[in-house]
Design a protein around this motif. Structure first.
Motif, PDB file in Angstrom:
ATOM      1  N   ILE A 198      43.643  -7.900  28.275  1.00 24.87           N
ATOM      2  CA  ILE A 198      42.446  -7.651  29.090  1.00 24.87           C
ATOM      3  C   ILE A 198      42.017  -8.930  29.806  1.00 24.87           C
ATOM      4  O   ILE A 198      41.711  -8.918  31.011  1.00 24.87           O
ATOM      5  CB  ILE A 198      41.313  -7.097  28.211  1.00 24.87           C
ATOM      6  CG1 ILE A 198      41.680  -5.695  27.710  1.00 24.87           C
ATOM      7  CG2 ILE A 198      39.993  -7.061  28.984  1.00 24.87           C
ATOM      8  CD1 ILE A 198      40.780  -5.176  26.615  1.00 24.87           C
ATOM      9  N   ASP A 199      41.989 -10.041  29.068  1.00 26.07           N
ATOM     10  CA  ASP A 199      41.600 -11.320  29.672  1.00 26.07           C
ATOM     11  C   ASP A 199      42.570 -11.754  30.769  1.00 26.07           C
ATOM     12  O   ASP A 199      42.198 -12.523  31.666  1.00 26.07           O
ATOM     13  CB  ASP A 199      41.514 -12.401  28.590  1.00 26.07           C
ATOM     14  CG  ASP A 199      40.343 -12.188  27.637  1.00 26.07           C
ATOM     15  OD1 ASP A 199      39.458 -11.375  27.963  1.00 26.07           O
ATOM     16  OD2 ASP A 199      40.330 -12.825  26.563  1.00 26.07           O
TER      17      ASP A 199
ATOM     18  N   LEU B  72      44.381  -7.033  32.773  1.00 27.72           N
ATOM     19  CA  LEU B  72      45.025  -5.725  32.631  1.00 27.72           C
ATOM     20  C   LEU B  72      44.344  -4.652  33.471  1.00 27.72           C
ATOM     21  O   LEU B  72      45.008  -3.878  34.177  1.00 27.72           O
ATOM     22  CB  LEU B  72      45.037  -5.305  31.149  1.00 27.72           C
ATOM     23  CG  LEU B  72      45.591  -3.915  30.851  1.00 27.72           C
ATOM     24  CD1 LEU B  72      47.048  -3.795  31.268  1.00 27.72           C
ATOM     25  CD2 LEU B  72      45.422  -3.567  29.373  1.00 27.72           C
ATOM     26  N   PHE B  73      43.013  -4.592  33.424  1.00 23.88           N
ATOM     27  CA  PHE B  73      42.305  -3.529  34.129  1.00 23.88           C
ATOM     28  C   PHE B  73      41.815  -3.953  35.511  1.00 23.88           C
ATOM     29  O   PHE B  73      41.119  -3.190  36.188  1.00 23.88           O
ATOM     30  CB  PHE B  73      41.146  -3.030  33.266  1.00 23.88           C
ATOM     31  CG  PHE B  73      41.604  -2.459  31.950  1.00 23.88           C
ATOM     32  CD1 PHE B  73      42.641  -1.537  31.904  1.00 23.88           C
ATOM     33  CD2 PHE B  73      41.022  -2.848  30.752  1.00 23.88           C
ATOM     34  CE1 PHE B  73      43.079  -0.999  30.700  1.00 23.88           C
ATOM     35  CE2 PHE B  73      41.444  -2.320  29.550  1.00 23.88           C
ATOM     36  CZ  PHE B  73      42.480  -1.400  29.512  1.00 23.88           C
ATOM     37  N   ASP B  74      42.178  -5.155  35.929  1.00 22.73           N
ATOM     38  CA  ASP B  74      41.926  -5.596  37.302  1.00 22.73           C
ATOM     39  C   ASP B  74      43.196  -5.502  38.140  1.00 22.73           C
ATOM     40  O   ASP B  74      43.158  -5.133  39.311  1.00 22.73           O
ATOM     41  CB  ASP B  74      41.410  -7.037  37.320  1.00 22.73           C
ATOM     42  CG  ASP B  74      40.110  -7.198  36.549  1.00 22.73           C
ATOM     43  OD1 ASP B  74      39.242  -6.312  36.681  1.00 22.73           O
ATOM     44  OD2 ASP B  74      39.973  -8.188  35.796  1.00 22.73           O
TER      45      ASP B  74
ATOM     46  N   PHE C 245      40.589  -1.702  24.006  1.00 24.50           N
ATOM     47  CA  PHE C 245      40.804  -1.217  25.373  1.00 24.50           C
ATOM     48  C   PHE C 245      39.721  -0.223  25.779  1.00 24.50           C
ATOM     49  O   PHE C 245      39.067  -0.371  26.809  1.00 24.50           O
ATOM     50  CB  PHE C 245      42.176  -0.555  25.494  1.00 24.50           C
ATOM     51  CG  PHE C 245      43.335  -1.483  25.270  1.00 24.50           C
ATOM     52  CD1 PHE C 245      43.568  -2.552  26.120  1.00 24.50           C
ATOM     53  CD2 PHE C 245      44.210  -1.284  24.206  1.00 24.50           C
ATOM     54  CE1 PHE C 245      44.645  -3.402  25.926  1.00 24.50           C
ATOM     55  CE2 PHE C 245      45.293  -2.128  24.006  1.00 24.50           C
ATOM     56  CZ  PHE C 245      45.508  -3.196  24.860  1.00 24.50           C
TER      57      PHE C 245
ATOM     58  N   ARG D 194      42.801   1.558  36.264  1.00 23.00           N
ATOM     59  CA  ARG D 194      41.903   1.647  35.114  1.00 23.00           C
ATOM     60  C   ARG D 194      41.984   3.057  34.530  1.00 23.00           C
ATOM     61  O   ARG D 194      41.667   4.030  35.204  1.00 23.00           O
ATOM     62  CB  ARG D 194      40.465   1.316  35.518  1.00 23.00           C
ATOM     63  CG  ARG D 194      40.295  -0.114  36.005  1.00 23.00           C
ATOM     64  CD  ARG D 194      38.930  -0.329  36.638  1.00 23.00           C
ATOM     65  NE  ARG D 194      37.866  -0.304  35.652  1.00 23.00           N
ATOM     66  CZ  ARG D 194      37.408  -1.367  34.989  1.00 23.00           C
ATOM     67  NH1 ARG D 194      37.958  -2.562  35.227  1.00 23.00           N
ATOM     68  NH2 ARG D 194      36.418  -1.276  34.134  1.00 23.00           N
TER      69      ARG D 194
ATOM     70  N   VAL E  29      36.091  -1.764  25.939  1.00 22.90           N
ATOM     71  CA  VAL E  29      35.823  -2.552  27.134  1.00 22.90           C
ATOM     72  C   VAL E  29      35.576  -1.653  28.337  1.00 22.90           C
ATOM     73  O   VAL E  29      34.676  -1.891  29.155  1.00 22.90           O
ATOM     74  CB  VAL E  29      36.994  -3.529  27.407  1.00 22.90           C
ATOM     75  CG1 VAL E  29      36.915  -4.102  28.813  1.00 22.90           C
ATOM     76  CG2 VAL E  29      36.987  -4.647  26.382  1.00 22.90           C
ATOM     77  N   LEU E  30      36.372  -0.589  28.459  1.00 20.79           N
ATOM     78  CA  LEU E  30      36.256   0.309  29.609  1.00 20.79           C
ATOM     79  C   LEU E  30      35.174   1.363  29.451  1.00 20.79           C
ATOM     80  O   LEU E  30      34.798   2.023  30.420  1.00 20.79           O
ATOM     81  CB  LEU E  30      37.592   1.013  29.852  1.00 20.79           C
ATOM     82  CG  LEU E  30      38.749   0.170  30.379  1.00 20.79           C
ATOM     83  CD1 LEU E  30      40.023   1.002  30.393  1.00 20.79           C
ATOM     84  CD2 LEU E  30      38.444  -0.335  31.786  1.00 20.79           C
TER      85      LEU E  30
ATOM     86  N   ALA F 276      45.344  -7.152  22.323  1.00 17.55           N
ATOM     87  CA  ALA F 276      44.616  -6.309  23.268  1.00 17.55           C
ATOM     88  C   ALA F 276      43.665  -7.146  24.106  1.00 17.55           C
ATOM     89  O   ALA F 276      43.620  -7.037  25.336  1.00 17.55           O
ATOM     90  CB  ALA F 276      43.861  -5.215  22.521  1.00 17.55           C
ATOM     91  N   ARG F 277      42.895  -7.999  23.447  1.00 18.14           N
ATOM     92  CA  ARG F 277      41.957  -8.861  24.164  1.00 18.14           C
ATOM     93  C   ARG F 277      42.694  -9.789  25.115  1.00 18.14           C
ATOM     94  O   ARG F 277      42.241 -10.037  26.240  1.00 18.14           O
ATOM     95  CB  ARG F 277      41.129  -9.663  23.161  1.00 18.14           C
ATOM     96  CG  ARG F 277      40.070 -10.550  23.793  1.00 18.14           C
ATOM     97  CD  ARG F 277      38.955  -9.760  24.426  1.00 18.14           C
ATOM     98  NE  ARG F 277      38.268  -8.909  23.461  1.00 18.14           N
ATOM     99  CZ  ARG F 277      37.278  -8.076  23.784  1.00 18.14           C
ATOM    100  NH1 ARG F 277      36.901  -7.970  25.050  1.00 18.14           N
ATOM    101  NH2 ARG F 277      36.700  -7.326  22.873  1.00 18.14           N
TER     102      ARG F 277
ATOM    103  N   GLN G 230      51.866  -3.713  23.958  1.00 20.93           N
ATOM    104  CA  GLN G 230      50.917  -4.778  23.611  1.00 20.93           C
ATOM    105  C   GLN G 230      51.480  -5.705  22.544  1.00 20.93           C
ATOM    106  O   GLN G 230      51.944  -5.251  21.495  1.00 20.93           O
ATOM    107  CB  GLN G 230      49.613  -4.169  23.107  1.00 20.93           C
ATOM    108  CG  GLN G 230      48.584  -5.213  22.693  1.00 20.93           C
ATOM    109  CD  GLN G 230      47.704  -4.741  21.578  1.00 20.93           C
ATOM    110  OE1 GLN G 230      47.063  -3.708  21.687  1.00 20.93           O
ATOM    111  NE2 GLN G 230      47.658  -5.487  20.472  1.00 20.93           N
TER     112      GLN G 230
END
Length: 417
Positions: free
Chosen positions: A157-158, A161-163, A350, A167, A353-354, A153-154, A144
């Protein structure tokens, strides 16, 4: 199983130490980590990762290792440096300079140990790749950027990262600290503070220093505001709670005999609970507006909240399980519980958000015996800490401990064959 995996590290130790020295000697500021990202990505490919993606969240790197059915475990390391002039005297000390985001020429140093974080994650990922027969599941390796700006981190994600990637069911991270090398420190629940930053602009009316009655002095306004803000923690936050409020920047004027028309303040707060966080934020805004009114300011103050990181919560149950594995591997004498740390870390974003557990720990980077002696003699404040121009972890046993900690933690949560 764990001993079989970490037993392979002796073959990598010197090569990884050289890689660490290279990272230390070539630091890069937040969101400028292009060289570092490139060499980290190549290290994963060299280790056998065939799914490596660069430029996630500007300069982030993601490696995915799929190894059959099982849990998805994320291991994260940050790798940005700081605008600090290194004074360690090491043969591999940084002498680099760079232009920061404000256009200023600044020295650059890995003064927070992120180079050690990155090197340890490379080592752990390599060992886990080689030991695929020992576990099942998916390993998500995340390098990161921009932790020092609290936006990395944000940003990842934006950027999906998790798409775009699996996950995770748990997030694992660690931070080298001014503890004795070879030791692990941990906490449960909120282990590092939430951080919020605010720019305040106060609006006065400029004039000649000899005629203050014809002006509205924002410098006096700012001085009163700084003093009043210190009363928030002292008189509005409950003694059982913890909060820190710092005015780290105050700028006004250009000449001693000119009353300027505005004053600017930079404010930072650290809190551990959402309730205290909201209380302090609201109090700052209330007092800034009230001081402006009391001083007959020509306009309401401008209030710009520009950086925000939640408290880093190390999930109690998941932490207990992970620390139990550490104690079994390292021995109870090398694993110690720590008090809360007022510094902040955006790795908690992280898991937040999850809505999955985060487990975060610290490990020592200072020479073991001198550091233990400093503790015993009450000289802890004399030890070089993170962000100091003198902070550089001793390579061993710091590197070995950091690699082994990540491997032990990952294998605790990955599936068994």
């Amino acid at each position: 199983m764990i001993e079989a995996v970490v037993g392979e590290f002796s073959e990598l130790r010197e090569e990884l130490a050289e890689f660490y020295r290279d990272l230390h000697q070539n630091p890069e500021l937040s969101l400028q980590e292009k060289r570092s990202a490139g060499v980290l990505a190549q290290r994963l490919r060299d280790a056998g990762f065939d799914d490596v993606t660069e430029q996630v969240g500007v300069t982030g790197v993601v490696g995915v290792l799929r190894n059959g059915e099982g849990p998805v475990v994320m291991m994260r390391a940050d790798f940005d440096a700081l605008p600090v002039e290194e004074k360690t005297g090491l043969p591999y000390a940084s002498t680099l300079r760079a232009v920061d985001r404000d256009g200023q020429d600044v020295p650059v140093m890995h003064a927070c140990g992120h180079d050690m974080h990155a090197a340890c994650l490379v080592g752990a990922a390599t060992l886990l790749m080689r030991a695929r027969a020992q576990w099942r599941g998916t390993l998500l390796v995340v390098f990161q950027p921009a932790e020092e700006l609290a936006v990395g981190a944000r940003g990842m994600i934006d950027d999906g990262l998790f798409d775009r990637f699996p996950r995770p069911e748990i997030v694992l991270g660690q931070h080298v600290a001014p503890l004795p090398a070879g030791f692990i420190g941990y906490g449960t629940g909120p282990v590092m503070a939430a951080a919020d930053s605010l720019n305040i602009t106060l609006h006065g009316q400029g004039g000649h220093g000899s005629r203050p009655e014809a002006a509205i002095d924002p410098v006096l306004m700012a001085a009163n505001l700084v003093t009043r803000l210190q009363g928030i923690v002292a008189r509005e936050v409950a003694p059982a709670e913890s909060a820190v409020l710092t005015v780290g920047r105050l700028h006004a004027g250009t000449k001693d005999n000119i009353i300027p028309d505005k004053a600017e303040l930079g404010v930072n707060i650290r809190t551990y609970t959402p309730q205290t966080r909201d209380l302090v934020r609201g109090a700052i805004e209330r007092i800034a507006r009230a001081e402006s009114t009391a001083s007959a300011a020509v306009a309401e103050p401008d209030l710009e909240w520009f950086s925000s990181v939640p408290a880093l919560v190390s999930d109690p149950r998941a932490t207990e399980t992970t620390i139990g594995a550490f104690i079994e591997h390292f021995g109870a004498e090398r694993v110690q519980q720590m008090p809360q740390v007022n510094a902040s870390e955006d790795v908690g974003v992280f898991g937040e958000v999850l809505q999955v557990p985060t487990v975060f720990w610290f490990w020592g980077g200072l020479e073991t015996e001198p550091t233990l002696a400093a503790w015993a003699e009450g000289r802890i404040d004399q030890l070089p800490g993170n962000h100091s121009p003198y902070f550089a972890p001793v390579i061993e046993p710091t590197l070995t401990t950091g690699v082994e900690a990540l491997v032990v933690a990952a294998l605790t949560w990955l599936g068994k064959p």
